[in-house]
Design a protein around this motif. Sequence first.
Motif, short mmCIF file in Angstrom:
data_model
loop_
_atom_site.label_atom_id
_atom_site.label_comp_id
_atom_site.label_asym_id
_atom_site.label_seq_id
_atom_site.Cartn_x
_atom_site.Cartn_y
_atom_site.Cartn_z
N ARG A 591 0.82 -1.22 0.00
CA ARG A 591 0.00 0.00 0.00
C ARG A 591 0.85 1.26 0.00
O ARG A 591 0.48 2.29 -0.56
CB ARG A 591 -0.93 0.01 1.23
N GLU A 592 2.02 1.17 0.63
CA GLU A 592 2.87 2.36 0.72
C GLU A 592 3.68 2.63 -0.55
O GLU A 592 4.33 3.67 -0.66
CB GLU A 592 3.84 2.20 1.90
N LYS A 594 3.46 4.01 -3.37
CA LYS A 594 2.61 4.96 -4.12
C LYS A 594 3.09 5.12 -5.58
O LYS A 594 2.27 5.27 -6.49
CB LYS A 594 2.63 6.33 -3.43
N ILE A 597 1.82 2.20 -7.74
CA ILE A 597 0.37 2.30 -7.92
C ILE A 597 0.04 3.41 -8.92
O ILE A 597 -0.84 3.27 -9.76
CB ILE A 597 -0.33 2.55 -6.56
N THR A 611 -8.00 -4.28 -1.23
CA THR A 611 -7.05 -4.13 -0.13
C THR A 611 -7.02 -5.41 0.70
O THR A 611 -8.07 -5.95 1.08
CB THR A 611 -7.43 -2.95 0.77
N SER A 614 -1.70 -5.00 4.47
CA SER A 614 -0.70 -4.00 4.05
C SER A 614 -0.50 -4.00 2.54
O SER A 614 0.30 -3.23 2.03
CB SER A 614 0.63 -4.27 4.75
N GLU A 615 -1.23 -4.88 1.86
CA GLU A 615 -1.06 -5.01 0.42
C GLU A 615 -2.33 -4.65 -0.31
O GLU A 615 -3.43 -4.70 0.26
CB GLU A 615 -0.66 -6.45 0.07
N VAL A 616 -2.20 -4.29 -1.57
CA VAL A 616 -3.35 -4.09 -2.43
C VAL A 616 -3.17 -5.00 -3.65
O VAL A 616 -2.06 -5.18 -4.14
CB VAL A 616 -3.51 -2.63 -2.89
#
Length: 628
Positions: A591-592, A594, A597, A611, A614-616
């Motif tokens: 997720r962090e 950015k 993404i 989601t 901590s992962e997408v």
Amino acid sequence: MDYIDWLHEYCVEKVVSSEQAISAIKKGNRVFIGSGCGEPQHLIRSMVSDFNLQDILVYQMLSGTLSEYIDDQSFLDRFSLKLFFISKAMQKAVFKGNIDYVPAYLSQIPALFFGKHIGLDVALVQVSTPDQFGYCSLGISVDITRAGMQNSRLVIAQINPRMPRTLGDSFVHVDEIDYLVIHEEPLGEYLPIMADNETAKRIGHYVSQLVSDGATLQIGYGQLPHAILKYLDAKKDLGIHTQVITDGFLPLFEKKVITNKNKKKSLLPGRAVASLCMGSSRLYDYVNNNPMFYFRSSEFVSDPVVIARNDNLISISSALEVDLTGQVCSDSLGYLFYSGIGDQVDFLRGSAMSKGGFSIIALPSTARDGKVSRIVSHLSEGAGVATTRGDVNFVVTEYGIAELKGKSIYQRVMELAQIAHPKFREQLIDEAKTHHYIFFDQLPPHREDLIFLEDYKSSFRLRNGKTVEFRPLLPSDEFAFRNFFYSLQAESIYYRFFHLKDLFPHQTIQEQWANVDYRKNMSIIGLTSSGGHKDIMAIASYALAEQGRAEVAFVVREDFQGQGVGSHLLDVIEKIARENDYKGFTATVLRENKAMIHVFRKRYPSMKVRTMGSEVVIDMDFKNQARV
């Protein structure tokens, strides 16, 4: 006043018939004969016809006319031939042991004459008609001819009006000649016959990838180097510093691909440097009095120190076989001498010393209609090592490019096995294991013709002006891939592998490329030039997931991030995935992360995001996606 009137006015005593001139040769004399297409055919035939001549020792580099007599025992009883290079016409006689071969670097043959290592009594040469000042040109055969003349007590020259007048250091004055024989005849022709087959086309394609605009070229003697020239016709501003000019060069001159531009060619700009010309009458007409050409003797043209004065000098030559450590055989088939050392080593070493220069050994992957591999685990018994493993840079076959410079034996094995014919690759790896060249658990390269991967190559100009090349990952990339991993910062590794992975051993890297089938699974790497070699700075991979999707992941080295590399990689790898019937990508991203993404969202604005802690998980469809 024409040249015949001039000769009779100024040196009538030297103008004789060929029979009179040849009669000056004594029994037991050592006779030097001019080379290749410039050899004095009329004088040679007159010499052979004089049965008073006995026990004559003949030295010549490239011999043609004498091949007419090598099956005649009476000729062999009277003449002993010692050749510095074995032409195709002479191979049969050499195989029978009727001709002696003198292995020597072309650049050093003149020194053998001057140092009296090889003594000479008579020189038979061919020259152009003299000008008003008495100067004749050695024309299309400068090479070692001047040295042969200067070290012979008697010089007999055939004046042939058809001999071109070439410019440079090619002139001899009639005062340097003892007998002048006026005889007009067609010059010898050299028109190598090699079908424009798929093998030559593919080798030419790979060689063209290595030749950059503005480079200065040396093209070796033989059919394959001659055939490769046509595949360089899209280049710009090439220069020439080579031993032999052939008809293969003509289209490149006429299309102004070869310009020898002052700003590109560092030695003798504006001039094509050579010492021999072998081809058709059309070629001879082209070089006649053409100021673009600068003919010099071999001790200049083939001197590695002189060659190195050309920046970006690329040497292209051929070979009979190459072993897995990089040793090259080019002058013998086992114990049978086949050609000669010539100037291959001279130009390999000169190109290595050239600023930005390098060498290419090009050869088909197989011989005898595909029955034997030319990439071998060891050279044939009796084969001569013309070029050592320390001299070779690139080896090219119809299956690709192997880069050997600075590589270990293990790396060389993988590079060369990869460009061997597919049916021999596994055997070569097994033999390399027997020789303890590679790891015992080493996987062989794919047993498949991967020519289709050429369509997956691309380049991308960065915002800072540098260019990155992209291509599929290959087995020979193991060490470069390893170095790439260890060049990454901890954060990049964490984002890619979701944990702080600190080791990337041989087994892991093997698994990476062993799982790449170039269809359902693919890895594309980005390469950037650094100090004369190329480093991996990015990689993108996809692998079969489910429901027509491929799982995609990529990582870009930190100093190349933010310059559009990720977006270009995504574009390249999507194109390949589409060709292999995938409908979309899926990706698991922290997720962090950015930046990653953002790259996905820019490419696939309609992507679906789930989601999971901590992962997408991102699902991206190819269909109807706008290309931004």
